[in-house]
Design an enzyme around this catalytic site. Structure first.
Site, mmCIF file in Angstrom:
data_model
loop_
_atom_site.group_PDB
_atom_site.id
_atom_site.type_symbol
_atom_site.label_atom_id
_atom_site.label_comp_id
_atom_site.label_asym_id
_atom_site.label_seq_id
_atom_site.Cartn_x
_atom_site.Cartn_y
_atom_site.Cartn_z
ATOM 1 N N LYS A 39 0.942 -1.173 -0.064
ATOM 2 C CA LYS A 39 0.130 -0.011 0.071
ATOM 3 C C LYS A 39 0.782 1.197 0.080
ATOM 4 C CE LYS A 39 -4.510 0.656 0.807
ATOM 5 N NZ LYS A 39 -5.861 -0.101 0.763
ATOM 6 N N GLY A 52 -22.106 5.968 6.895
ATOM 7 C CA GLY A 52 -21.301 6.434 5.806
ATOM 8 C C GLY A 52 -21.862 6.162 4.452
ATOM 9 N N VAL A 53 -22.373 7.044 3.611
ATOM 10 C CA VAL A 53 -22.862 6.727 2.486
ATOM 11 C C VAL A 53 -22.162 7.528 1.455
ATOM 12 C CG1 VAL A 53 -25.364 6.196 2.666
ATOM 13 C CG2 VAL A 53 -24.939 8.429 3.249
ATOM 14 N N GLY A 54 -20.677 7.058 1.258
ATOM 15 C CA GLY A 54 -20.055 7.547 0.401
ATOM 16 C C GLY A 54 -19.906 6.879 -0.896
ATOM 17 N N ASN A 55 -18.769 6.731 -1.654
ATOM 18 C CA ASN A 55 -18.840 6.054 -2.979
ATOM 19 C C ASN A 55 -19.209 4.504 -2.708
ATOM 20 O OD1 ASN A 55 -17.411 8.162 -4.554
ATOM 21 N ND2 ASN A 55 -15.651 7.681 -3.623
ATOM 22 N N VAL A 56 -18.688 3.676 -2.135
ATOM 23 C CA VAL A 56 -18.894 2.458 -1.824
ATOM 24 C C VAL A 56 -20.584 2.374 -1.418
ATOM 25 C CG1 VAL A 56 -18.750 0.128 -0.975
ATOM 26 C CG2 VAL A 56 -16.671 1.727 -1.592
ATOM 27 N N ALA A 57 -20.839 3.167 -0.207
ATOM 28 C CA ALA A 57 -22.104 2.722 0.306
ATOM 29 C C ALA A 57 -23.098 3.164 -0.342
ATOM 30 C CB ALA A 57 -22.032 3.277 1.856
ATOM 31 N N TYR A 58 -23.136 4.229 -1.162
ATOM 32 C CA TYR A 58 -24.411 4.898 -1.744
ATOM 33 C C TYR A 58 -24.731 3.652 -2.883
ATOM 34 C CZ TYR A 58 -27.471 7.617 -4.475
ATOM 35 O OH TYR A 58 -28.563 7.841 -5.263
HETATM 36 N N1 LIG Z 1 -13.651 2.578 -2.627
HETATM 37 C C1 LIG Z 1 -13.260 1.178 -2.566
HETATM 38 O O1 LIG Z 1 -13.340 0.377 -3.751
HETATM 39 C C2 LIG Z 1 -12.961 0.536 -1.294
HETATM 40 C C3 LIG Z 1 -12.422 -0.972 -1.328
HETATM 41 C C4 LIG Z 1 -12.340 -1.565 -0.152
HETATM 42 C C5 LIG Z 1 -12.266 -0.867 1.028
HETATM 43 N N2 LIG Z 1 -13.025 0.331 1.090
HETATM 44 C C6 LIG Z 1 -12.961 1.091 2.324
HETATM 45 O O2 LIG Z 1 -14.659 1.357 2.455
HETATM 46 C C7 LIG Z 1 -14.860 2.677 3.224
HETATM 47 C C8 LIG Z 1 -15.576 3.637 2.166
HETATM 48 O O3 LIG Z 1 -14.859 3.877 1.103
HETATM 49 P P1 LIG Z 1 -15.404 4.976 0.065
HETATM 50 O O4 LIG Z 1 -14.421 4.768 -0.930
HETATM 51 O O5 LIG Z 1 -16.781 4.909 -0.071
HETATM 52 O O6 LIG Z 1 -14.994 6.380 0.777
HETATM 53 P P2 LIG Z 1 -15.833 7.717 0.670
HETATM 54 O O7 LIG Z 1 -14.927 8.729 1.323
HETATM 55 O O8 LIG Z 1 -16.216 7.841 -0.751
HETATM 56 O O9 LIG Z 1 -16.944 7.469 1.616
HETATM 57 C C9 LIG Z 1 -16.845 7.305 3.164
HETATM 58 C C10 LIG Z 1 -17.898 8.185 3.807
HETATM 59 O O10 LIG Z 1 -17.899 8.087 5.175
HETATM 60 C C11 LIG Z 1 -18.521 9.526 5.680
HETATM 61 N N3 LIG Z 1 -17.820 9.416 7.136
HETATM 62 C C12 LIG Z 1 -16.663 9.775 7.474
HETATM 63 N N4 LIG Z 1 -16.493 9.724 8.961
HETATM 64 C C13 LIG Z 1 -17.795 9.463 9.175
HETATM 65 C C14 LIG Z 1 -18.237 9.283 10.664
HETATM 66 N N5 LIG Z 1 -17.720 9.228 11.614
HETATM 67 N N6 LIG Z 1 -19.672 8.884 10.669
HETATM 68 C C15 LIG Z 1 -20.314 8.762 9.604
HETATM 69 N N7 LIG Z 1 -19.831 8.876 8.364
HETATM 70 C C16 LIG Z 1 -18.670 9.301 8.149
HETATM 71 C C17 LIG Z 1 -17.756 10.394 4.754
HETATM 72 O O11 LIG Z 1 -18.163 11.501 4.859
HETATM 73 C C18 LIG Z 1 -18.032 9.711 3.350
HETATM 74 O O12 LIG Z 1 -19.412 10.259 2.717
HETATM 75 C C19 LIG Z 1 -13.445 2.969 3.754
HETATM 76 O O13 LIG Z 1 -13.094 2.479 4.876
HETATM 77 C C20 LIG Z 1 -12.556 2.375 2.487
HETATM 78 O O14 LIG Z 1 -11.007 2.077 2.944
HETATM 79 C C21 LIG Z 1 -13.425 1.090 -0.171
HETATM 80 C C1 LIG Z 2 -6.689 -1.941 -5.070
HETATM 81 C C2 LIG Z 2 -7.717 -1.190 -4.463
HETATM 82 C C3 LIG Z 2 -9.018 -1.118 -5.474
HETATM 83 C C4 LIG Z 2 -7.552 -1.463 -3.185
HETATM 84 C C5 LIG Z 2 -8.795 -0.696 -2.310
HETATM 85 N N1 LIG Z 2 -8.611 0.576 -1.962
HETATM 86 C C6 LIG Z 2 -8.869 -1.562 -0.887
HETATM 87 O O1 LIG Z 2 -8.790 -1.390 -0.006
HETATM 88 O O2 LIG Z 2 -9.132 -3.105 -1.119
#
Ligand SMILES: NC(=O)c1ccc[n+]([C@@H]2O[C@H](COP(=O)([O-])OP(=O)(O)OC[C@H]3O[C@@H](n4cnc5c(N)ncnc54)[C@H](O)[C@@H]3O)[C@@H](O)[C@H]2O)c1
Ligand SMILES: CC(C)C[C@H](N)C(=O)O
Length: 364
Positions: free
Chosen positions: A80, A180-186
């Site tokens: 990482k 958290g309703v960001g990229n993944v959760a939405y």
């Molecule tokens: N994006 C991916 O493909 C991916 C892959 C594996 C793991 N993850 C993990 O999933 C999680 C979310 O990733 P993402 O890409 O959606 O990120 P993101 O930043 O788009 O979404 C995270 C959301 O959480 C909210 N947040 C932050 N602190 C908070 C709190 N205390 N209470 C409530 N909400 C809060 C943020 O405002 C944001 O909307 C992260 O932990 C990330 O490491 C993501």
């Molecule tokens: C390779 C990436 C898509 C990895 C991703 N950020 C994860 O934590 O799994």
């Protein structure tokens, strides 16, 4: 922080410091273990208070990727990178290009992708300097943004966890509390809503909450109230360490399954929820959809093949739950064993990954 003792404890292979005065780049690349193959893991950009914090985060996340990739059945090791800085203010194209040259200097031992604070556009800049980057724009023959695929994998994983807890994987009528309703959760909410689940959501970003309430009829709660929400499934999709001494006594859910990395504050919290009979989907197993998707680029990206592999998250988690039940151990320990067995079985006959002069990522 004493770096070598830390690295020795979990047997890290390599730590690389990258500095470029012109662009302001200050980055750390951590390679944990390349027994199974080159280290694949995203680049995080974050406002770390201290250098030590950034180094520790890179090391901790790199080790997590070793386990994630091994448990997902990928022939990839774990690594990482972190860039120190505010992703909203401190980015510039030269920074990512300089960073790309450092990745190139590792000649394929580390392959990057998106993580918190980095985007497809950032990956495209890295790609100007190195082939060892995935998740660039699809026009490069790449897989693009991994988040929707992570979300699909988490959705499948929630179904597997529901099956373990309730004897059916149908989510119709189940209440899911999403933190958290960001990229993944939405996108996850979209799948859950389509299947007829009721949603409770929270986020520190009020706009994100509004969007989910409007699109899915979700009920909104304050960030501190999500743990005690009346629900069947708690889906942590924001930060790490939200399963801890303060939150566990508040939980009403029988299932914990979400996308966030490092959900357990410490190993003892895995034991606590196991003893309470809560079904916990280990984070690095349920959230492996993104890395499974980008890893397909190493074979020349094929979306159908990648999605089929993402579907295996359901069976992978079912296997983890079966081991946990059979041996009466917390599911996070069961997942660790599954990953470690794969690495150990190869370790006897293979050492660190070294590029042999030919690689499949070159799309030029
Ligand atoms: N994006 C991916 O493909 C991916 C892959 C594996 C793991 N993850 C993990 O999933 C999680 C979310 O990733 P993402 O890409 O959606 O990120 P993101 O930043 O788009 O979404 C995270 C959301 O959480 C909210 N947040 C932050 N602190 C908070 C709190 N205390 N209470 C409530 N909400 C809060 C943020 O405002 C944001 O909307 C992260 O932990 C990330 O490491 C993501
Ligand atoms: C390779 C990436 C898509 C990895 C991703 N950020 C994860 O934590 O799994």
């Amino acid at each position: 922080m004493e770096i070598f003792p830390y690295m020795e404890e979990s047997d890290y292979e390599q730590l690389v410091f990258c500095q470029d005065k012109n662009s302001g780049l200050k980055a750390v690349i951590a390679i944990h273990d390349t027994t199974l193959g080159p280290a694949l893991g995203g680049t995080r950009m974050w406002t770390y208070d201290t250098e030590a914090e950034a180094i520790e985060d890179a090391l901790r996340l790199a080790r997590g990727m070793t386990y994630k990739n091994a448990a997902a059945g990928l022939n990839l090791g774990g690594g990482k990178a972190v860039i120190m800085g505010d992703p909203k203010k401190d980015k510039n194209p030269e920074m990512f290009r300089a960073f790309g040259r450092y990745i190139q200097s590792l000649n394929g031992r580390y392959i990057t992708a998106e993580d918190v604070g980095t985007t497809v556009e950032d990956m495209d800049l890295i790609y100007m300097e190195t082939d060892f980057v995935t998740g660039t724009s699809p026009e490069h023959g790449s897989s693009g943004n991994p988040s929707p695929v992570t979300a699909y994998g988490v959705y499948k994983g929630i179904k597997a966890a529901a099956n373990e807890a309730y004897g059916t994987d149908s989510l119709e009528g189940k209440t899911v509390a999403v933190q958290g309703v960001g990229n993944v959760a939405y996108q996850l909410c979209e799948h859950l809503h389509e299947e007829g689940a009721d949603l409770i959501v929270t986020d520190i970003n009020k706009e994100a909450v509004k969007r989910a309430v409007h699109a899915f009829g979700a009920k909104a709660v304050d960030p501190d109230d999500i743990y005690s929400a009346d629900c069947d499934i708690y889906a942590p999709c924001a930060l790490g360490a939200t399963i801890n001494d303060e939150t566990i006594p508040q939980l009403k859910a029988k299932v914990i399954a979400g996308s966030a990395n490092n959900q357990l504050k410490s190993e003892k919290h895995g034991e606590m929820i196991h003893d309470m009979g809560i079904v916990f989907a280990p984070d690095y197993v349920i959230n492996s959809g993104g890395v499974i998707n980008v890893s397909d680029e190493l074979n020349g990206y094929n979306q159908d093949r990648a999605m089929k592999k993402v579907e295996t998250i359901y069976d992978n988690l079912s296997k983890v739950f079966a081991i946990s039940r059979r041996d009466d151990i917390p599911s996070n320990i069961a997942a660790d064993r599954m990953a470690e067995e794969r690495i150990q079985s190869l370790k006897a006959s293979r050492g660190q990954f070294l590029m042999n002069g030919h690689h499949t990522l070159s799309r030029r």
